[in-house]
Design an enzyme around this catalytic site. Structure first.
Site, mmCIF file in Angstrom:
data_model
loop_
_atom_site.group_PDB
_atom_site.id
_atom_site.type_symbol
_atom_site.label_atom_id
_atom_site.label_comp_id
_atom_site.label_asym_id
_atom_site.label_seq_id
_atom_site.Cartn_x
_atom_site.Cartn_y
_atom_site.Cartn_z
ATOM 1 N N PHE A 192 32.279 5.240 -5.503
ATOM 2 C CA PHE A 192 32.855 5.909 -4.330
ATOM 3 C C PHE A 192 34.347 5.619 -4.186
ATOM 4 C CE2 PHE A 192 28.342 5.004 -3.539
ATOM 5 C CZ PHE A 192 27.860 6.295 -3.357
ATOM 6 N N LEU A 210 39.084 13.332 9.516
ATOM 7 C CA LEU A 210 39.316 14.402 10.480
ATOM 8 C C LEU A 210 40.806 14.758 10.499
ATOM 9 C CD1 LEU A 210 36.987 13.394 13.476
ATOM 10 C CD2 LEU A 210 36.633 15.201 11.786
ATOM 11 N N LYS A 216 47.055 14.496 -2.933
ATOM 12 C CA LYS A 216 47.152 13.699 -1.706
ATOM 13 C C LYS A 216 48.221 12.649 -1.963
ATOM 14 C CE LYS A 216 43.757 10.190 -2.923
ATOM 15 N NZ LYS A 216 42.605 9.420 -2.527
ATOM 16 N N ASP A 265 37.376 3.117 -25.156
ATOM 17 C CA ASP A 265 37.792 4.516 -25.030
ATOM 18 C C ASP A 265 38.090 5.054 -26.417
ATOM 19 O OD1 ASP A 265 39.008 6.185 -22.347
ATOM 20 O OD2 ASP A 265 39.494 6.962 -24.334
ATOM 21 N N CYS A 313 37.330 15.312 -7.371
ATOM 22 C CA CYS A 313 35.931 15.092 -6.976
ATOM 23 C C CYS A 313 35.374 16.141 -6.008
ATOM 24 C CB CYS A 313 35.778 13.708 -6.363
ATOM 25 S SG CYS A 313 35.888 12.427 -7.614
HETATM 26 C C1 UDX Z 1 37.020 11.272 -2.986
HETATM 27 C C2 UDX Z 1 36.079 10.390 -2.139
HETATM 28 O O1 UDX Z 1 36.750 10.008 -0.931
HETATM 29 C C3 UDX Z 1 35.638 9.151 -2.935
HETATM 30 O O2 UDX Z 1 34.678 8.423 -2.186
HETATM 31 C C4 UDX Z 1 35.007 9.626 -4.256
HETATM 32 O O3 UDX Z 1 34.654 8.510 -5.054
HETATM 33 C C5 UDX Z 1 35.978 10.490 -5.022
HETATM 34 O O4 UDX Z 1 36.376 11.610 -4.203
HETATM 35 P P1 UDX Z 1 39.581 11.206 -3.698
HETATM 36 O O5 UDX Z 1 39.322 12.484 -4.440
HETATM 37 O O6 UDX Z 1 40.353 10.141 -4.362
HETATM 38 O O7 UDX Z 1 38.203 10.527 -3.221
HETATM 39 O O8 UDX Z 1 40.402 11.615 -2.380
HETATM 40 P P2 UDX Z 1 40.201 11.602 -0.805
HETATM 41 O O9 UDX Z 1 41.067 10.557 -0.227
HETATM 42 O O10 UDX Z 1 38.785 11.605 -0.406
HETATM 43 O O11 UDX Z 1 40.854 13.017 -0.442
HETATM 44 C C6 UDX Z 1 40.369 14.234 -1.030
HETATM 45 C C7 UDX Z 1 41.130 15.425 -0.500
HETATM 46 O O12 UDX Z 1 40.836 15.627 0.886
HETATM 47 C C8 UDX Z 1 42.662 15.312 -0.587
HETATM 48 O O13 UDX Z 1 43.172 16.575 -0.956
HETATM 49 C C9 UDX Z 1 43.076 14.932 0.824
HETATM 50 O O14 UDX Z 1 44.400 15.319 1.157
HETATM 51 C C10 UDX Z 1 42.034 15.697 1.634
HETATM 52 N N1 UDX Z 1 41.770 15.103 2.969
HETATM 53 C C11 UDX Z 1 41.180 13.884 3.074
HETATM 54 C C12 UDX Z 1 42.088 15.838 4.111
HETATM 55 O O15 UDX Z 1 42.616 16.955 4.030
HETATM 56 N N2 UDX Z 1 41.772 15.300 5.326
HETATM 57 C C13 UDX Z 1 41.168 14.087 5.476
HETATM 58 O O16 UDX Z 1 40.918 13.684 6.627
HETATM 59 C C14 UDX Z 1 40.868 13.352 4.312
#
Ligand code: UDX
Length: 436
Positions: free
Chosen positions: A144, A247, A318, A20, A257
């Site tokens: 992922f 869901l 989250k 880095d 992401c």
């Molecule tokens: C996501 C993808 O899941 C992962 O595969 C990819 O590599 C990077 O992006 P991440 O951003 O860490 O991961 O969070 P994720 O757990 O997917 O949640 C994303 C957002 O969706 C959060 O704000 C979470 O609160 C929201 N969410 C997720 C919901 O509102 N409902 C759900 O059922 C799932």
């Protein structure tokens, strides 16, 4: 993504060097300390650092010396106006890498950053142009991992996608993941064309974001029709074709992401005269939802208080992370402060207070940072739950009620008990919980 991947590969038995440019990060890592909060990362880093499987350096030439695989895992942040992925860091890394590769060794350059389709071709040309004699292949190796579960996800992938245009590169990557595939015999290593692999990452994230947006719209529908979104989601999710994950209704999706990748693929589609109407609807619908959530919180006290105080539980995008970037909680909070200039907020998050503090600098005079969920309630007119930290469900509402000026709850994550709240004299509004 870089550090958990490096630590994970070291744990699989590989010799790993993480590179880095940020001197302070490398110095911290060289002292055996993690630079971000991820469940399980600290102990795994310590273990592999002590055994010498993982090393850290700011020098690219030193770090890639003798490497069979070089993983590019730099950021591709969205452009502030066009929202296309900013490729500066990927191309800078590839250019510097070209001068560090040796002619007599074969190297696989694996791109883990989320990049526009065709980037593999550009990286290939860039390296070949800067060092014409070097023997290498470029593969796409999308990641992922979820934030907060990065270590778990590294060791328990649903699939590993490899986008390679040569058999030789494909075999090097297969060999790299062999220990992981032995541990997870059900995991598929899917070999596809490089451009397909680059698309899979955007398509998967767009689909998941759309699934969340869909359930959020269904939640709105349930609120008006007297249905219960959890019963509806369960009934839908039991259909294997739909599946029960993603869901969970809420205030809208965030993180580094989903918002970025949906906007980036929409940009690429428009460049190619393709209309990704569903992705577009998801982006617009999610942006609107965040504003709607702010309205929900503001309207409960609209006629009660000229200078309302809002109690906010949760700032991270989250639970399980201290990341506040593109956090619906932060966006809703800022929307409230912007739309109600005479309001104040009291906030608490178990992990994200420090990160939130720097983002909320412009509003400092109106923000009180509290030490607990209960403390947030002091003098508040509305209590709003914005992040799904499990501990919020343990908040003692009987203790909280007399501490508040008005007893209103807007629960954007359905963490509190509606029945308990109503029994204690609160007004309560959750997500998708229609009254019938
Ligand atoms: C996501 C993808 O899941 C992962 O595969 C990819 O590599 C990077 O992006 P991440 O951003 O860490 O991961 O969070 P994720 O757990 O997917 O949640 C994303 C957002 O969706 C959060 O704000 C979470 O609160 C929201 N969410 C997720 C919901 O509102 N409902 C759900 O059922 C799932």
């Amino acid at each position: 993504m870089g550090l958990p991947t490096g630590v994970g590969l070291a744990e699989l038995g590989h010799e790993v060097v993480c590179i880095d440019r940020e001197v302070y990060k490398i110095e911290k890592l060289q002292a055996g300390q993690v630079t971000l909060y991820e469940d399980g990362l600290d102990s795994l880093l310590q273990k592999n650092f002590k055994s010498g499987h993982i090393k850290f350096t700011t020098s690219m030439s030193e770090g890639v010396k003798g490497a069979q695989v070089v993983v590019i895992a730099v950021g591709t942040p969205p452009h502030p106006v066009t929202h296309e992925a900013d490729m500066r860091y990927v191309y800078e890394a590839a250019t510097e890498l070209a001068s560090c590769l040796h002619n007599n060794e074969y190297t696989v350059v694996a791109n883990k950053s989320t990049v526009p389709v065709g980037t593999g071709d550009n990286v290939e040309s860039l390296i070949a142009k800067n060092n014409p004699d070097v023997n290498f292949d470029v593969v796409s190796l999308p990641e992922f991992l979820r934030e907060g579960y990065a270590v778990h996800d590294f060791f328990h992938p649903d699939r590993i996608v490899v986008g390679a245009n040569t058999d030789r590169a494909r075999e090097v990557i297969r060999e790299m993941y062999k220990p992981l595939l032995t541990l997870n015999p059900q995991c598929t290593l899917l070999c596809v064309k490089r451009r397909s692999s680059e698309t899979i990452k955007y398509a998967a994230n767009s689909f998941l974001a759309t699934k969340i947006h869909f359930i959020n719209e269904m939640a709105d529908f349930c609120e008006c029709t007297g249905a219960d979104i959890y019963e509806v989601a369960q009934g839908m999710g039991l259909d294997k074709r739909i599946g029960k994950s993603f869901l969970q209704p809420g205030p809208g999706f965030g993180g580094s992401c989903f918002p970025k990748d949906t906007m980036a693929i929409d940009f690429m589609a428009r460049q190619n005269n393709v209309n990704l109407s569903i992705v577009r609807a998801t982006i617009d619908g999610n942006n609107k939802r965040i504003k709607d959530m702010a309205t929900r919180i503001l309207e409960v006290v609209e006629h009660e208080e000229a200078e309302p105080c809002f109690g906010i539980l949760g700032l991270a995008f989250k639970n399980g992370t201290d990341d506040c970037r593109v956090s619906p909680a932060m966006q809703i909070l800022q929307e409230i402060l912007h739309r109600k200039p005479k309001s104040s907020v009291r906030v608490f998050d178990p992990e994200a207070m420090e990160n939130a503090r720097s983002i909320l600098q412009p509003y400092m005079a109106r923000v009180t940072f509290c030490d607990s969920a209960l403390e947030v309630c002091t003098g508040a007119d509305v209590l709003a739950v914005l992040t799904e930290w499990p501990e919020f469900s343990e908040l003692d509402l009987a203790q909280a009620a007399p501490m508040m000026r008005h007893q209103h709850i807007i629960d954007c994550r359905n963490m509190l008990s509606p029945q308990k709240a109503l029994n204690l004299g609160f007004t309560y509004r959750g997500i998708g919980l229609g009254r019938s």
